[in-house]
Design a protein around this motif. Structure first.
Motif, PDB file in Angstrom:
ATOM      1  N   GLU A  96      61.811  28.658 -31.194  1.00 58.12           N
ATOM      2  CA  GLU A  96      60.769  29.580 -30.754  1.00 58.12           C
ATOM      3  C   GLU A  96      59.925  28.918 -29.673  1.00 58.12           C
TER       4      GLU A  96
ATOM      5  N   ASP B 225      45.388  40.459 -31.862  1.00 61.27           N
ATOM      6  CA  ASP B 225      46.289  39.416 -32.354  1.00 61.27           C
ATOM      7  C   ASP B 225      45.473  38.232 -32.854  1.00 61.27           C
TER       8      ASP B 225
ATOM      9  N   PRO C  44      60.979  42.322 -33.271  1.00 62.99           N
ATOM     10  CA  PRO C  44      60.199  41.191 -33.783  1.00 62.99           C
ATOM     11  C   PRO C  44      61.046  40.318 -34.704  1.00 62.99           C
TER      12      PRO C  44
ATOM     13  N   LYS D 130      57.503  35.325 -28.394  1.00 65.14           N
ATOM     14  CA  LYS D 130      56.608  36.473 -28.446  1.00 65.14           C
ATOM     15  C   LYS D 130      55.645  36.322 -27.284  1.00 65.14           C
TER      16      LYS D 130
ATOM     17  N   TYR E 106      56.708  37.932 -37.338  1.00 63.31           N
ATOM     18  CA  TYR E 106      56.077  38.856 -36.399  1.00 63.31           C
ATOM     19  C   TYR E 106      56.364  40.302 -36.776  1.00 63.31           C
TER      20      TYR E 106
ATOM     21  N   ASN F 219      52.761  43.733 -27.789  1.00 65.53           N
ATOM     22  CA  ASN F 219      53.626  42.551 -27.893  1.00 65.53           C
ATOM     23  C   ASN F 219      55.037  42.850 -27.402  1.00 65.53           C
ATOM     24  N   ARG F 220      55.672  41.830 -26.875  1.00 59.67           N
ATOM     25  CA  ARG F 220      57.077  41.883 -26.509  1.00 59.67           C
ATOM     26  C   ARG F 220      57.758  40.652 -27.088  1.00 59.67           C
ATOM     27  N   TYR F 221      58.990  40.827 -27.520  1.00 64.84           N
ATOM     28  CA  TYR F 221      59.769  39.754 -28.125  1.00 64.84           C
ATOM     29  C   TYR F 221      61.048  39.606 -27.319  1.00 64.84           C
TER      30      TYR F 221
END
Length: 152
Positions: A74, A33, A134, A112, A138, A144-146
């Motif tokens: 966010e 990332d 995402p 995120k 993103y 990754n987790r959203y």
């Protein structure tokens, strides 16, 4: 241990310290990332609302939110220093950001995060955040987790 949460610019000395520690923690976990978050200057330019939680007047953690109109905010730069973990400070900062966002008329919070932060994942899920696809710029990645929480 008296705890306070203050609205501050993300480019103050304490904010720089906390965000620097966060970067040192997450960069090795997620080398894929390249965008671990906005710089302090980018946060100021983007109008990120930033809070620092202090314990006995010492910076213990932080969190910010960038609003995308009233559709969603966010969450970003959520962090509690290791020596302050396990005392509910992350929950306090997150609840504070949720309350602030509601007052601004924001309908939801999104974030995120990554799979190598099980404590953070647990906190978000306990506080009602649910997995989503995402969002924004993103893209899907296995590390990754959203999440999103609808604010009522």
């Amino acid at each position: 241990m008296p705890v306070t949460i203050a609205l501050e610019r993300p480019d103050t000395a304490d904010a720089i310290l906390l965000i620097g520690e966060l970067e040192k923690y997450i960069v090795p976990l997620y080398p894929h990332d390249k965008e671990h978050g906005l710089t302090q200057a980018e946060m100021v330019e983007a109008g990120v609302v930033f809070f620092i939680i202090r314990s006995d007047d010492k910076p213990a953690g932080c969190g910010g939110v960038r609003f995308h109109g009233t559709e969603y905010g966010e969450l970003m730069r959520m962090y509690v220093r290791p020596e302050y973990r396990g005392h509910g400070l992350g929950r306090l900062v997150l609840r504070h950001i949720e309350d602030y966002s509601r007052e601004q008329g924001v309908k939801a919070l999104r974030l995120k995060t990554g799979i190598y932060q099980p404590e953070a994942l647990g906190l978000y899920e306990r506080l009602g955040y649910r997995l989503i696809q995402p969002f924004g710029s993103y893209r899907e990645h296995p590390l990754n987790r959203y999440y999103q929480k609808i604010l009522l």
